[in-house]
Design an enzyme around this catalytic site. Structure first.
Site, PDB file in Angstrom:
ATOM      1  N   HIS A   1       5.057  -0.980   1.645  1.00 41.36           N
ATOM      2  CA  HIS A   1       3.686  -1.051   1.129  1.00 41.36           C
ATOM      3  C   HIS A   1       2.901  -2.216   1.718  1.00 41.36           C
ATOM      4  O   HIS A   1       1.693  -2.333   1.494  1.00 41.36           O
ATOM      5  CB  HIS A   1       3.706  -1.169  -0.399  1.00 41.36           C
ATOM      6  CG  HIS A   1       2.583  -0.423  -1.055  1.00 41.36           C
ATOM      7  ND1 HIS A   1       1.400  -0.121  -0.419  1.00 41.36           N
ATOM      8  CD2 HIS A   1       2.442   0.078  -2.314  1.00 41.36           C
ATOM      9  CE1 HIS A   1       0.595   0.517  -1.236  1.00 41.36           C
ATOM     10  NE2 HIS A   1       1.202   0.657  -2.386  1.00 41.36           N
TER      11      HIS A   1
ATOM     12  N   ASP B   1      -0.286   2.502   3.198  1.00 37.88           N
ATOM     13  CA  ASP B   1      -0.850   2.797   1.887  1.00 37.88           C
ATOM     14  C   ASP B   1      -0.543   4.244   1.517  1.00 37.88           C
ATOM     15  O   ASP B   1      -0.120   5.055   2.355  1.00 37.88           O
ATOM     16  CB  ASP B   1      -2.363   2.547   1.867  1.00 37.88           C
ATOM     17  CG  ASP B   1      -3.088   3.324   2.957  1.00 37.88           C
ATOM     18  OD1 ASP B   1      -3.074   4.574   2.893  1.00 37.88           O
ATOM     19  OD2 ASP B   1      -3.658   2.698   3.867  1.00 37.88           O
TER      20      ASP B   1
END
Length: 496
Positions: A466, A470
């Site tokens: 992350h 995204d």
């Protein structure tokens, strides 16, 4: 196998100089130490003396100091230069970042004659299994480790009496004066009889190794050999008298999955790929993950595989779903290059990889291996099938090379081959994405008009870093991959 090299510095004063004349001729002033001949360009470039360059219509002069240190690189260990003739054979650097290896087996024993490039032993790093070969011709004088030991890179594996050297005149007492590193109480079978380091029991290394496998202290065993020497039969008899020491041959392997249940606790060392998994998963747990789960209709994929099998004329090729999934994954990554990237935490940079080196997680008896298929973007489905088969065979035999397991850019974990529906995989750093694929199974599907019909469905779970990816990027990428799988004719249309 390249040996551990050391640099040997030599200081050689020179008073010579080179001059480039206006006529384009390379000349050097003569002295009592030079011959009046035109030097070659190679000799000039390799010279370590003072030099000057002067060109026509140019006043620039470039000089090198007349006395410099010259560096030569040798693959000999420093001990190799000793006139004694006893040569240390160290564990060579088997790959970038490798600090230690597990010794799996010896191909020689003490006293054996060895030729150059003859295999000496087999070791396993946390990346691959490698054979260590000899760079010398001679006789094995002393072996310092036994199978199962962890050896640091650069440590001496064995000592050799190099053929034709002064070492051939050394006696056995001279060899015993060489102090090896401190080891366990086991040695390689076939070497001389010695005392147990933990006590005074006489035994051979083979007997001590057997006793260690049983967990027996040789001081507790009654020796029936000469001078009270403990024999193999004595160890077996002692083990038979202790039910808790009965040995199961299958339990002697280090593979974690092969360890059977025992009434008593047993310590199992993690070696090779299992040690790699400990390191990589520990690091991966520190990275912020998120997972994206999707179901894919595989009806067209099933039909395509059936067609491949029906038209297969090569008995050495077995068609499966995986090569098509790998190729379609590469096609999707071409549109979403961040899925095929690596993250540099120190510089906070993302490296977009030009090659699609897709790793395939493989469960073996030696632990989890993740070899990768190189340059998938340039391969056909048939070429991927053959390469996958090659890697699977090497993984099964524990013969993967460092090249096979390095350089991956994304990983596929086919847990469906074992039977799971889906899993939540952890990243194989520094990669930023990993995909776990469940098994393909028939499920009931409702059409828009309310009709129910069976569909071959596969669930995929994409684990992503992350810090780099995204949710929207991963979702769009997954939709692209899903589109190719559900419509293989479009995949074929766009393939290069």
């Amino acid at each position: 196998m390249t040996m551990i090299g050391r640099r040997i510095w030599q200081q050689r004063p020179r008073t010579l100089s080179w001059r480039w004349s206006s006529g384009g001729t390379l000349t050097r002033p003569y002295s009592s130490t030079t011959s009046p001949q035109r030097p070659s360009l190679v000799r000039f470039l390799s010279s370590d003396g003072a030099a000057s360059f002067r060109a026509a219509n140019c006043s620039v002069v470039f000089s090198i100091p007349s006395t410099i240190n010259k560096c030569r690189y040798t693959t000999h260990a420093l001990a190799d230069l000793s006139p004694s003739g006893i040569v240390d054979v160290p564990l060579a650097q088997t790959g970038e970042g490798i600090a230690e290896c597990e010794l799996l087996q010896w191909f020689v024993k003490e006293g054996d004659q060895v030729d150059e490039f003859q295999p000496l032993c087999e070791v396993q790093s946390d990346k691959a299994t490698i054979e260590i070969t000899s760079r010398y011709k001679g006789k094995v004088a002393q072996i310092l480790y036994v199978p199962g030991n962890i050896v640091k890179v650069g440590e001496t594996l064995l000592k050799m009496d190099v053929e034709g050297s002064a070492a051939s005149t050394l006696s056995s007492s001279d060899l015993e004066s060489i102090n090896p590193p401190i080891l366990d109480s086991t040695e390689l079978p076939g070497s001389e009889v010695s005392k147990n380091t933990k006590g005074g029991a006489l035994s051979t290394p083979a007997v001590r190794h057997l006793a260690k496998e049983y967990g027996i202290d040789l001081n507790d065993v009654h020796g029936t050999g000469k001078d009270g020497r403990v024999l193999k039969e004595d160890v077996l008899k002692h083990a038979e008298g202790s039910p808790s020491l009965l040995r199961d041959e299958d339990n002697l392997r280090y593979a974690f999955a092969e360890v059977k249940w025992h009434p008593n606790d047993k310590t199992v060392p993690l070696r090779g790929f299992q040690r790699t998994m400990v390191k990589t998963m520990t690091m991966a747990a520190k990275v912020p993950h998120f997972h994206y789960v999707e179901g894919i209709n595989c009806d067209a994929l099933v039909e395509l595989k059936t067609s491949f099998q029906n038209n297969n004329s090569d008995p050495n090729i077995k068609h499966t779903f995986l090569p098509v999934l790998i190729k379609s994954l590469s096609m999707a990554m071409s549109k979403y290059p961040f899925m095929n990237s690596c993250f540099n935490e120190e510089s906070v940079e993302v490296i977009l990889k030009g090659s699609h080196n897709i790793g395939i997680a493989m469960a073996t008896s030696h632990g989890l291996a993740v070899p990768n298929i190189k340059n998938v973007q340039s391969l056909s489905i048939l070429e991927i099938t053959k390469e996958l088969s090659r890697l699977q065979h090497l993984a099964k035999e524990n013969k993967l090379s460092p090249v096979d397991v390095s350089g991956g850019t994304i990983t596929l974990s086919n847990i469906g081959a074992i039977g799971g529906k889906f899993g939540s995989p952890l990243l194989n750093l520094p990669e930023v994405a990993i995909i776990a694929m469940g098994r393909i199974q028939k499920v009931a599907h409702f059409a828009e008009d309310g009709d129910v019909y069976p569909v071959s469905t596969m669930t995929v779970n994409i684990g992503a870093d992350h810090r780099v990816l995204d949710g929207a990027t991963v979702a769009r990428f997954c939709n692209e991959w899903k589109h190719f799988i559900e419509n293989p004719e479009i995949l074929m249309l766009q393939m290069r």
